[in-house]
Design a protein around this motif. Sequence first.
Motif, PDB file in Angstrom:
ATOM      1  N   ASN A 173     -28.964  31.421 -10.122  1.00 52.83           N
ATOM      2  CA  ASN A 173     -28.551  32.751 -10.582  1.00 52.83           C
ATOM      3  C   ASN A 173     -29.649  33.431 -11.391  1.00 52.83           C
ATOM      4  OD1 ASN A 173     -28.398  30.973 -12.701  1.00 52.83           O
ATOM      5  ND2 ASN A 173     -26.458  31.733 -13.480  1.00 52.83           N
ATOM      6  N   ILE A 174     -30.859  33.394 -10.899  1.00 54.85           N
ATOM      7  CA  ILE A 174     -31.995  33.891 -11.675  1.00 54.85           C
ATOM      8  C   ILE A 174     -31.911  35.391 -11.969  1.00 54.85           C
ATOM      9  CG2 ILE A 174     -33.647  34.416  -9.813  1.00 54.85           C
ATOM     10  CD1 ILE A 174     -35.657  32.701 -11.621  1.00 54.85           C
ATOM     11  N   GLY A 175     -31.363  36.174 -11.042  1.00 53.93           N
ATOM     12  CA  GLY A 175     -31.223  37.605 -11.282  1.00 53.93           C
ATOM     13  C   GLY A 175     -30.304  37.910 -12.451  1.00 53.93           C
TER      14      GLY A 175
ATOM     15  N   ARG B 181     -29.645  39.290 -18.293  1.00 52.55           N
ATOM     16  CA  ARG B 181     -29.043  38.930 -19.565  1.00 52.55           C
ATOM     17  C   ARG B 181     -30.093  38.658 -20.645  1.00 52.55           C
ATOM     18  NH1 ARG B 181     -25.365  33.725 -19.859  1.00 52.55           N
ATOM     19  NH2 ARG B 181     -26.249  33.738 -17.804  1.00 52.55           N
ATOM     20  N   LEU B 182     -31.251  38.104 -20.251  1.00 49.77           N
ATOM     21  CA  LEU B 182     -32.216  37.652 -21.236  1.00 49.77           C
ATOM     22  C   LEU B 182     -33.421  38.560 -21.460  1.00 49.77           C
ATOM     23  CD1 LEU B 182     -32.188  33.900 -20.251  1.00 49.77           C
ATOM     24  CD2 LEU B 182     -31.300  34.898 -22.358  1.00 49.77           C
ATOM     25  N   GLU B 183     -33.665  39.527 -20.562  1.00 53.58           N
ATOM     26  CA  GLU B 183     -34.917  40.277 -20.649  1.00 53.58           C
ATOM     27  C   GLU B 183     -35.052  41.124 -21.911  1.00 53.58           C
ATOM     28  OE1 GLU B 183     -35.610  42.781 -17.273  1.00 53.58           O
ATOM     29  OE2 GLU B 183     -33.564  43.490 -17.243  1.00 53.58           O
ATOM     30  N   LYS B 184     -34.003  41.418 -22.594  1.00 52.46           N
ATOM     31  CA  LYS B 184     -34.092  42.201 -23.828  1.00 52.46           C
ATOM     32  C   LYS B 184     -33.917  41.325 -25.072  1.00 52.46           C
ATOM     33  CE  LYS B 184     -32.967  46.630 -21.848  1.00 52.46           C
ATOM     34  NZ  LYS B 184     -34.062  46.657 -20.970  1.00 52.46           N
ATOM     35  N   THR B 185     -34.029  40.004 -24.890  1.00 46.35           N
ATOM     36  CA  THR B 185     -33.892  39.085 -26.018  1.00 46.35           C
ATOM     37  C   THR B 185     -35.253  38.514 -26.396  1.00 46.35           C
ATOM     38  OG1 THR B 185     -33.590  37.064 -24.719  1.00 46.35           O
ATOM     39  CG2 THR B 185     -31.608  38.403 -25.141  1.00 46.35           C
ATOM     40  N   ALA B 186     -35.296  37.843 -27.527  1.00 48.62           N
ATOM     41  CA  ALA B 186     -36.521  37.176 -27.973  1.00 48.62           C
ATOM     42  C   ALA B 186     -36.854  35.967 -27.107  1.00 48.62           C
ATOM     43  CB  ALA B 186     -36.367  36.742 -29.433  1.00 48.62           C
TER      44      ALA B 186
ATOM     45  N   SER C  13     -38.621  33.058  -7.087  1.00 46.91           N
ATOM     46  CA  SER C  13     -38.647  33.899  -8.287  1.00 46.91           C
ATOM     47  C   SER C  13     -38.731  32.966  -9.491  1.00 46.91           C
ATOM     48  CB  SER C  13     -37.382  34.748  -8.381  1.00 46.91           C
ATOM     49  OG  SER C  13     -37.305  35.627  -7.289  1.00 46.91           O
ATOM     50  N   PHE C  14     -39.501  33.366 -10.500  1.00 44.65           N
ATOM     51  CA  PHE C  14     -39.723  32.551 -11.685  1.00 44.65           C
ATOM     52  C   PHE C  14     -39.365  33.345 -12.932  1.00 44.65           C
ATOM     53  CE2 PHE C  14     -42.536  31.023  -8.412  1.00 44.65           C
ATOM     54  CZ  PHE C  14     -42.409  29.643  -8.503  1.00 44.65           C
ATOM     55  N   LEU C  15     -38.612  32.723 -13.817  1.00 43.07           N
ATOM     56  CA  LEU C  15     -38.235  33.317 -15.085  1.00 43.07           C
ATOM     57  C   LEU C  15     -38.749  32.398 -16.183  1.00 43.07           C
ATOM     58  CD1 LEU C  15     -36.635  35.409 -16.753  1.00 43.07           C
ATOM     59  CD2 LEU C  15     -34.592  34.020 -16.362  1.00 43.07           C
TER      60      LEU C  15
ATOM     61  N   TYR D  62     -36.702  28.608 -11.868  1.00 41.85           N
ATOM     62  CA  TYR D  62     -37.101  29.186 -10.595  1.00 41.85           C
ATOM     63  C   TYR D  62     -35.950  29.121  -9.609  1.00 41.85           C
ATOM     64  CZ  TYR D  62     -37.546  24.527  -8.542  1.00 41.85           C
ATOM     65  OH  TYR D  62     -37.285  23.259  -8.088  1.00 41.85           O
ATOM     66  N   GLU D  63     -35.995  30.060  -8.659  1.00 48.73           N
ATOM     67  CA  GLU D  63     -35.008  30.095  -7.578  1.00 48.73           C
ATOM     68  C   GLU D  63     -35.772  30.349  -6.273  1.00 48.73           C
ATOM     69  OE1 GLU D  63     -30.707  32.038  -6.491  1.00 48.73           O
ATOM     70  OE2 GLU D  63     -31.920  33.018  -8.024  1.00 48.73           O
ATOM     71  N   PRO D  64     -35.746  29.373  -5.360  1.00 45.19           N
ATOM     72  CA  PRO D  64     -36.418  29.586  -4.067  1.00 45.19           C
ATOM     73  C   PRO D  64     -35.765  30.726  -3.294  1.00 45.19           C
ATOM     74  CG  PRO D  64     -35.858  27.271  -4.394  1.00 45.19           C
ATOM     75  CD  PRO D  64     -35.171  28.048  -5.484  1.00 45.19           C
TER      76      PRO D  64
END
Length: 134
Positions: free
Chosen positions: A92-94, A99-104, A116-118, A131-133
């Motif tokens: 569930n990388i998207g 949820r996390l992109e606006k956090t520290a 995709s890599f987070l 990561y999610e292939p």
Amino acid sequence: MKKFHTSDSINMGILCLNFDEAKKFYIDHLGFFVTMDSIIQFDSGTSRRLTMAHEYNKKFSIEFIHPSSIEQATRVGAKGGTINLFTLPTKNIGTLKERLEKTAFFIDYLEVPYASFLNLEDPMGNNICLYEPC
């Protein structure tokens, strides 16, 4: 000499100053669940034992360890020569990115043709890659 098999468990110790904060982060964002959370009594006092396993790979577990010295306490979150503390697959990388992109905790997000890599930073300052292939 024993050969390592992919069926063997992998256990990782992570230095931690705030177990409750770490527990919440790893459950809410990384898909871990608690396997043990107990207080252990010693002659010299008490200690907390918190271990967790990952929902997609139950043989990968982590144990949060309270530093036992000032030297260890200064190493909490120290990169130790690695880029990431660990890399985990996710499904569930998207959703996690949103949820996390606006956090520290958010470092960056990368999409390439095969995955995709987070990249995140946990509450102790350790880098983690999800990561999610494709």
